[in-house]
Design a protein around this motif. Sequence first.
Motif, mmCIF file in Angstrom:
data_model
loop_
_atom_site.group_PDB
_atom_site.id
_atom_site.type_symbol
_atom_site.label_atom_id
_atom_site.label_comp_id
_atom_site.label_asym_id
_atom_site.label_seq_id
_atom_site.Cartn_x
_atom_site.Cartn_y
_atom_site.Cartn_z
ATOM 1 N N PHE A 165 0.841 -1.203 0.000
ATOM 2 C CA PHE A 165 0.000 0.000 0.000
ATOM 3 C C PHE A 165 0.875 1.252 0.000
ATOM 4 O O PHE A 165 0.686 2.166 -0.788
ATOM 5 N N SER A 166 1.870 1.265 0.899
ATOM 6 C CA SER A 166 2.688 2.486 1.002
ATOM 7 C C SER A 166 3.555 2.678 -0.234
ATOM 8 O O SER A 166 3.990 3.775 -0.537
ATOM 9 N N THR A 219 -5.495 0.253 -3.933
ATOM 10 C CA THR A 219 -6.217 1.130 -3.015
ATOM 11 C C THR A 219 -5.330 2.267 -2.528
ATOM 12 O O THR A 219 -5.834 3.293 -2.091
ATOM 13 N N GLY A 220 -4.000 2.077 -2.633
ATOM 14 C CA GLY A 220 -3.065 3.121 -2.190
ATOM 15 C C GLY A 220 -3.407 4.515 -2.678
ATOM 16 O O GLY A 220 -3.636 5.430 -1.876
ATOM 17 N N LEU A 278 -9.698 8.195 -7.113
ATOM 18 C CA LEU A 278 -10.980 7.528 -7.368
ATOM 19 C C LEU A 278 -11.066 7.015 -8.804
ATOM 20 O O LEU A 278 -11.633 5.962 -9.062
ATOM 21 N N MET A 279 -10.470 7.767 -9.751
ATOM 22 C CA MET A 279 -10.511 7.335 -11.153
ATOM 23 C C MET A 279 -9.732 6.044 -11.374
ATOM 24 O O MET A 279 -10.083 5.234 -12.225
ATOM 25 N N LEU A 280 -8.661 5.866 -10.611
ATOM 26 C CA LEU A 280 -7.823 4.684 -10.815
ATOM 27 C C LEU A 280 -8.315 3.488 -10.006
ATOM 28 O O LEU A 280 -7.800 2.379 -10.143
ATOM 29 N N GLY A 295 -10.349 0.084 -12.001
ATOM 30 C CA GLY A 295 -9.463 -0.815 -12.735
ATOM 31 C C GLY A 295 -8.586 -1.621 -11.798
ATOM 32 O O GLY A 295 -8.455 -2.844 -11.931
ATOM 33 N N SER A 296 -8.010 -0.940 -10.817
ATOM 34 C CA SER A 296 -7.090 -1.623 -9.912
ATOM 35 C C SER A 296 -7.819 -2.627 -9.031
ATOM 36 O O SER A 296 -7.320 -3.721 -8.774
ATOM 37 N N ALA A 297 -9.024 -2.254 -8.582
ATOM 38 C CA ALA A 297 -9.788 -3.173 -7.734
ATOM 39 C C ALA A 297 -10.143 -4.428 -8.526
ATOM 40 O O ALA A 297 -9.999 -5.552 -8.038
#
Length: 477
Positions: free
Chosen positions: A22-23, A147-148, A302-304, A307-309
């Motif tokens: 995450f970091s 989620t980062g 929020l836009m990214l 796709g990442s999720a």
Amino acid sequence: MKKYNTRAIMASLLICGFVGMFSETALNIAISNLMDVFQISAATAQWLTTGFLLTLGILMPMSGLLLQRFTTRQLFIGSLASSIVGTVIAALAVNFEMLMAARVMQAFGMGLLLPLMFNTILVVYPPEKRGAAMGFVGLVIMFAPATGPTVAGLLIEYLTWHYIFWFSLPFLIVGLLVGLKYLENVTEVSKPRIDIYSIVLSTIGFGGVVFGFSNAGEGTEGWSNPVVIISIAVGLVALALFVIRQITMKEPMMNLRVFKHPMFIVGLLMVLACMMIILSSMIILPMFLQKGLGLSALVTGLMLLPGSALNGILSPRMGRLFDKYGPKWLVIPGFIVVSVTVWFFTTLTITSSVAFIIALHIGLMVGISMVWMPAQTNGLNQLPPELYPHGTAVMNTLQQVAGAIGTAVAISLLSGGSEKYLHNSASPTLPTELANAMMQGAQHVFTFTFVVTLISLGIALTIRRVLVSHSTMHSMH
């Protein structure tokens, strides 16, 4: 087989792994913000990512050795102590140097944790449950970086960037406590001979290459900078010597016989391509959205997210499809999806709609999820069990190197393209012109990514399913 409290062990490893990953990306969203706060250039700010990768690149080749020399608990406690101290220092950082030192400590913790996580799963899970466990690791490895940016965007919008680290801290402490209670020593400590030459050569080699490429993104000289040329050259010479030494040693630190297996090489090349594609786009997109389209950190995050999720959620499913149908039917369509979306990315302009960019990002991430896990699993499946830790060490190490190269090339193409545009511009200080320059640079990066994708698609056509014979399956588990 010994009974372990697998749930608790997995929980502690996955929590800590999640926070570490995450970091790694949460700071990407904060880069524009940090450049203003610390008055540093994009290239200097990039060191927060590069330094992290550099530390991993130096530590990963030794992971096989460390796993044999120290107990599971010793490595786990060492890894978490380093992560926690690094996170506290980062949260309190008042200048760039302090934040940079904290990132190195965090990376050190991560570099111990990732190999430990893979190894522990191979030991504590019976064969029939291992696929599911690996799926969860895939989920964490992809979903945490996903989620980062979103969480970081929220924190920057309403608090300050320091809270990215304050947010991570309680999770690390919980992970440590759970691990201290339930994590047992799962491996035999064999104390192999430490070959100092191998360690020095791998450090100079991998470190030099990563450092050189990272520096290329910095400053005005770019690739003609003597520091860049010298460090890449020294790195390559050291790597050549490292390879010669590993081939001639009885007990190599990193067993290069893994390269005798063609599908391992094909899988490795595809994983490296994925890493370069993801990292170059993960760095360029937020910068383009914030500086080019003038969106806030929160909106960018929020836009990214979708796709990442999706990428994280699909990871375990792709693993199951791979078990059923083999790699070909996932990897080739996956790369086709990636090449189509990246081609559309090269057409982005300042007038591109938010929905269009979100759709492209979803396409890119879904395509990557079709390639990554299947290519990696298929490659490792071809190795005999005794090469398993070495195969993982090779993949983990080269992923960091590919990440650094991808990042460096992306940043240098971005700054080169932007500078060239502004140089020819009549009014280079106008906000619209600065946005156009950003767009021009981003298009150069996506053109590079498109070339990488097409080459990978060509390699993907050679992939074939590796049949794991029952004996190897058995001894692997």
